[in-house]
Design a protein around this motif. Structure first.
Motif, PDB file in Angstrom:
ATOM      1  N   LYS A 236       0.822  -1.289   0.022  1.00 24.81           N
ATOM      2  CA  LYS A 236       0.084   0.036  -0.005  1.00 24.81           C
ATOM      3  C   LYS A 236       0.933   1.146   0.059  1.00 24.81           C
TER       4      LYS A 236
ATOM      5  N   SER B  98       1.532   5.474  -0.374  1.00 26.29           N
ATOM      6  CA  SER B  98       0.910   6.829  -0.009  1.00 26.29           C
ATOM      7  C   SER B  98      -0.266   7.447  -0.892  1.00 26.29           C
ATOM      8  N   GLN B  99      -1.041   8.018  -0.332  1.00 31.30           N
ATOM      9  CA  GLN B  99      -2.047   8.835  -1.363  1.00 31.30           C
ATOM     10  C   GLN B  99      -1.531   9.739  -2.338  1.00 31.30           C
ATOM     11  N   LEU B 100      -0.221  10.376  -1.775  1.00 31.06           N
ATOM     12  CA  LEU B 100       0.338  11.190  -2.812  1.00 31.06           C
ATOM     13  C   LEU B 100       1.263  10.739  -3.569  1.00 31.06           C
TER      14      LEU B 100
END
Length: 119
Positions: free
Chosen positions: A105, A107-109
């Protein structure tokens, strides 16, 4: 204004057709013990493309890696220009017989490096 011109020409060589029949190209699949064994594919016209056999062959205790010529994976988008034998490549199954990705998984960034590990 419209332009019209009549031209006369002669051909200094007789027109000939290729009198030799075209040879048929054949692609053979060597499953190396896997089943099912795909039928050969024949090409009477130049630049035909091999259809990837479906389903992929299966072999007890092994993972199917794909169709190869020697050590190079075959590119099914290439036209056939000679007789070919495509060979199934197999990897012995082990405890870790699945692909993994790390980290699983991110980072969203974004912006993280990822490692993909084959079995």
């Amino acid at each position: 204004q419209p332009f019209t011109r009549s031209l006369k020409y002669t051909v200094d060589q007789p027109l000939t057709r290729d009198v030799k029949p075209r040879s048929t190209l054949t692609v053979h699949f060597d499953t190396g013990g896997g089943k099912p064994e795909p039928a050969d594919q024949n090409f009477a016209t130049p630049n035909g493309r091999v259809k990837r056999p479906s389903p992929d062959p299966a072999r007890e205790g092994f993972l199917f890696d794909g169709w190869f010529i020697g050590q190079i994976a075959y590119d099914f988008s290439k036209p056939v220009d000679k007789n070919l034998t495509l060979t199934a490549k197999w990897t012995l199954k082990s405890r870790n017989s699945t692909w993994s990705i790390s980290p699983d998984k991110g980072s969203q960034l974004g912006g993280e490096s990822t490692t993909i590990t084959p079995p």
